[in-house]
Design a protein around this motif. Structure first.
Motif, PDB file in Angstrom:
ATOM      1  N   ASN A 138       0.818  -1.208   0.000  1.00 51.80           N
ATOM      2  CA  ASN A 138       0.000   0.000   0.000  1.00 51.80           C
ATOM      3  C   ASN A 138       0.854   1.261   0.000  1.00 51.80           C
ATOM      4  O   ASN A 138       2.014   1.248   0.432  1.00 51.80           O
ATOM      5  CB  ASN A 138      -0.912   0.014   1.237  1.00 51.80           C
ATOM      6  CG  ASN A 138      -1.837  -1.190   1.294  1.00 51.80           C
ATOM      7  OD1 ASN A 138      -2.838  -1.247   0.602  1.00 51.80           O
ATOM      8  ND2 ASN A 138      -1.503  -2.159   2.129  1.00 51.80           N
ATOM      9  N   ARG A 139       0.265   2.333  -0.483  1.00 51.63           N
ATOM     10  CA  ARG A 139       0.933   3.630  -0.456  1.00 51.63           C
ATOM     11  C   ARG A 139       1.150   4.070   0.985  1.00 51.63           C
ATOM     12  O   ARG A 139       0.246   3.950   1.819  1.00 51.63           O
ATOM     13  CB  ARG A 139       0.085   4.673  -1.183  1.00 51.63           C
ATOM     14  CG  ARG A 139       0.199   4.656  -2.682  1.00 51.63           C
ATOM     15  CD  ARG A 139      -0.786   5.590  -3.351  1.00 51.63           C
ATOM     16  NE  ARG A 139      -0.915   6.884  -2.707  1.00 51.63           N
ATOM     17  CZ  ARG A 139      -1.749   7.847  -3.123  1.00 51.63           C
ATOM     18  NH1 ARG A 139      -2.537   7.613  -4.171  1.00 51.63           N
ATOM     19  NH2 ARG A 139      -1.815   8.988  -2.478  1.00 51.63           N
ATOM     20  N   ASP A 142       1.277   7.023   2.408  1.00 51.62           N
ATOM     21  CA  ASP A 142       0.384   8.071   2.896  1.00 51.62           C
ATOM     22  C   ASP A 142      -1.013   7.518   3.173  1.00 51.62           C
ATOM     23  O   ASP A 142      -1.669   7.899   4.151  1.00 51.62           O
ATOM     24  CB  ASP A 142       0.327   9.239   1.907  1.00 51.62           C
ATOM     25  CG  ASP A 142      -0.099   8.807   0.509  1.00 51.62           C
ATOM     26  OD1 ASP A 142       0.001   7.609   0.183  1.00 51.62           O
ATOM     27  OD2 ASP A 142      -0.518   9.687  -0.278  1.00 51.62           O
ATOM     28  N   GLN A 143      -1.475   6.590   2.335  1.00 56.43           N
ATOM     29  CA  GLN A 143      -2.794   6.000   2.550  1.00 56.43           C
ATOM     30  C   GLN A 143      -2.796   5.051   3.741  1.00 56.43           C
ATOM     31  O   GLN A 143      -3.786   4.977   4.477  1.00 56.43           O
ATOM     32  CB  GLN A 143      -3.254   5.270   1.283  1.00 56.43           C
ATOM     33  CG  GLN A 143      -3.518   6.189   0.107  1.00 56.43           C
ATOM     34  CD  GLN A 143      -4.133   5.468  -1.076  1.00 56.43           C
ATOM     35  OE1 GLN A 143      -4.298   4.242  -1.065  1.00 56.43           O
ATOM     36  NE2 GLN A 143      -4.473   6.213  -2.112  1.00 56.43           N
ATOM     37  N   TRP A 202     -10.511  13.315   5.487  1.00 61.45           N
ATOM     38  CA  TRP A 202      -9.402  12.560   4.894  1.00 61.45           C
ATOM     39  C   TRP A 202      -8.993  13.104   3.529  1.00 61.45           C
ATOM     40  O   TRP A 202      -7.841  12.993   3.129  1.00 61.45           O
ATOM     41  CB  TRP A 202      -9.747  11.070   4.799  1.00 61.45           C
ATOM     42  CG  TRP A 202     -11.027  10.757   4.067  1.00 61.45           C
ATOM     43  CD1 TRP A 202     -11.207  10.640   2.720  1.00 61.45           C
ATOM     44  CD2 TRP A 202     -12.308  10.523   4.660  1.00 61.45           C
ATOM     45  NE1 TRP A 202     -12.508  10.348   2.431  1.00 61.45           N
ATOM     46  CE2 TRP A 202     -13.209  10.255   3.599  1.00 61.45           C
ATOM     47  CE3 TRP A 202     -12.755  10.483   5.976  1.00 61.45           C
ATOM     48  CZ2 TRP A 202     -14.554   9.969   3.821  1.00 61.45           C
ATOM     49  CZ3 TRP A 202     -14.095  10.200   6.190  1.00 61.45           C
ATOM     50  CH2 TRP A 202     -14.981   9.953   5.138  1.00 61.45           C
ATOM     51  N   LYS A 203      -9.937  13.756   2.819  1.00 62.16           N
ATOM     52  CA  LYS A 203      -9.586  14.344   1.526  1.00 62.16           C
ATOM     53  C   LYS A 203      -8.778  15.628   1.675  1.00 62.16           C
ATOM     54  O   LYS A 203      -8.155  16.092   0.715  1.00 62.16           O
ATOM     55  CB  LYS A 203     -10.852  14.609   0.706  1.00 62.16           C
ATOM     56  CG  LYS A 203     -11.381  13.377  -0.013  1.00 62.16           C
ATOM     57  CD  LYS A 203     -12.473  13.723  -0.982  1.00 62.16           C
ATOM     58  CE  LYS A 203     -12.860  12.529  -1.839  1.00 62.16           C
ATOM     59  NZ  LYS A 203     -11.792  12.166  -2.778  1.00 62.16           N
ATOM     60  N   ILE A 248      -5.361  13.716   1.601  1.00 57.53           N
ATOM     61  CA  ILE A 248      -5.084  13.036   0.331  1.00 57.53           C
ATOM     62  C   ILE A 248      -6.265  13.295  -0.596  1.00 57.53           C
ATOM     63  O   ILE A 248      -7.347  12.728  -0.412  1.00 57.53           O
ATOM     64  CB  ILE A 248      -4.881  11.518   0.537  1.00 57.53           C
ATOM     65  CG1 ILE A 248      -3.792  11.245   1.567  1.00 57.53           C
ATOM     66  CG2 ILE A 248      -4.512  10.863  -0.794  1.00 57.53           C
ATOM     67  CD1 ILE A 248      -3.596   9.775   1.869  1.00 57.53           C
ATOM     68  N   ILE A 285      -7.967  10.184  -2.564  1.00 55.94           N
ATOM     69  CA  ILE A 285      -8.396   8.977  -1.852  1.00 55.94           C
ATOM     70  C   ILE A 285      -9.908   8.952  -1.724  1.00 55.94           C
ATOM     71  O   ILE A 285     -10.566   9.993  -1.600  1.00 55.94           O
ATOM     72  CB  ILE A 285      -7.732   8.891  -0.458  1.00 55.94           C
ATOM     73  CG1 ILE A 285      -7.827   7.465   0.087  1.00 55.94           C
ATOM     74  CG2 ILE A 285      -8.372   9.875   0.523  1.00 55.94           C
ATOM     75  CD1 ILE A 285      -6.996   7.226   1.328  1.00 55.94           C
ATOM     76  N   ASP A 318     -11.254   3.234  -0.641  1.00 55.03           N
ATOM     77  CA  ASP A 318      -9.826   2.945  -0.472  1.00 55.03           C
ATOM     78  C   ASP A 318      -9.486   2.757   1.014  1.00 55.03           C
ATOM     79  O   ASP A 318      -8.755   1.837   1.383  1.00 55.03           O
ATOM     80  CB  ASP A 318      -8.976   4.078  -1.050  1.00 55.03           C
ATOM     81  CG  ASP A 318      -9.174   4.260  -2.539  1.00 55.03           C
ATOM     82  OD1 ASP A 318      -9.385   3.254  -3.231  1.00 55.03           O
ATOM     83  OD2 ASP A 318      -9.123   5.412  -3.007  1.00 55.03           O
ATOM     84  N   ILE A 319     -10.031   3.656   1.832  1.00 55.28           N
ATOM     85  CA  ILE A 319      -9.820   3.535   3.279  1.00 55.28           C
ATOM     86  C   ILE A 319     -10.436   2.246   3.785  1.00 55.28           C
ATOM     87  O   ILE A 319      -9.856   1.543   4.625  1.00 55.28           O
ATOM     88  CB  ILE A 319     -10.419   4.746   4.014  1.00 55.28           C
ATOM     89  CG1 ILE A 319      -9.770   6.052   3.531  1.00 55.28           C
ATOM     90  CG2 ILE A 319     -10.255   4.604   5.522  1.00 55.28           C
ATOM     91  CD1 ILE A 319     -10.369   7.298   4.132  1.00 55.28           C
TER      92      ILE A 319
END
Length: 274
Positions: free
Chosen positions: A207-208, A210-211, A239-240, A243, A246, A250-251
């Protein structure tokens, strides 16, 4: 107390965290919590890699090298075994080498003899300490050779964009947004625990960064039943702000992976500290 214990316990912890069944999670993630905790969904290889990553964590703690060295060592370990097959290499030799190499990368080098002695003592707590003999010299040569092998297999791409720096930024920003009554909540400590635990599995390379940090933050907030202040009046979800690209799905997928990790962890005997 581990994060999983915090989630599954009904005991109030430093201001109160919710039991797992009361945590509001995205749909895909909440479905992951309904499976039986006693059934492990990992393959035999994944279970063995998890145990060896736990061994890295144990040795790193004994060597007092810090969380970044431990995380880098686990990342190197999983990257290496994403390229090669487990049965072709001794996983504990690779783990020792990754820990030794990670300490160099993070500019907190430990002596190779300390890595060998701690690893041997951890694996064989009832045996006498290693003597400076042919066996010891062979171990030193093996680690040196494996260090070069790992570097070459990874094409000398040994640096990693740590999710820790993202989590630090997210938590600092969220703390500034929160009302004063949430200052004593344990969500920051829980978020760090979740992130560090992710390096015990392949989550850290899949996974990325940052995510991954954002998912740890999201799950920590939900476990403490904390809502971001004035979120209902905001133009975009919190959360946006961190990122832009995202999505909640995704979360949800990341949280599902984390919860699956904790459920499998309870069904797998990890490497135990003597």
């Amino acid at each position: 107390m581990s994060f999983w214990d915090m989630l599954t316990s009904h005991t109030k912890v430093a201001g109160g965290s919710l039991p797992l069944e009361q945590i509001t999670l995205p749909d895909a993630a909440s479905s992951a919590t309904t499976s039986s905790h006693s059934k492990c969904t990992w393959s035999s290889e994944e279970r063995q890699l998890f145990k060896t990553a736990s061994f890295i964590t144990t040795c790193a703690r004994k060597l007092e090298v810090g969380s970044l060295v431990k995380s880098n060592a686990c990342w190197l370990f999983y990257k290496f075994f994403s390229i090669v097959q487990l049965e072709h290499y001794d996983e504990y030799v690779v783990a020792m080498t990754c820990l030794f190499l990670a300490s160099k990368i993070e500019e907190t080098p430990v002596k190779i003899r300390d890595v060998i002695n701690v690893a041997h003592r951890t694996l064989h707590p009832r045996e006498t300490p290693l003597q400076i003999d042919q066996t010891y010299s062979s171990l030193v040569d093996t680690l040196v050779n494996f260090e070069l092998l790992i570097c070459r297999m990874l094409n000398f791409k040994l640096t990693y964009d740590y999710p820790h720096k993202y989590l630090l930024h997210y938590l600092k920003s969220l703390t500034e947004w929160m009302p004063a009554q949430h200052e004593t909540e344990p969500y920051q400590r829980i978020a760090w625990s979740i992130l560090n635990d992710c390096f015990s599995t392949k989550i850290c390379i899949r996974n990325r960064p940052d995510q991954l940090a954002l998912a740890a933050c999201y799950l920590a907030l939900e476990s403490c039943d904390i809502k971001v202040y004035m979120q209902e009046h905001a133009e975009k979800p919190w959360w946006k702000v961190f990122i832009e690209d995202i999505r909640l799905s995704d979360i949800s997928q990341l949280v599902a992976q984390i919860l699956e990790m904790y459920e499998n962890e309870t069904a797998v005997t990890s490497f135990t500290v003597p």
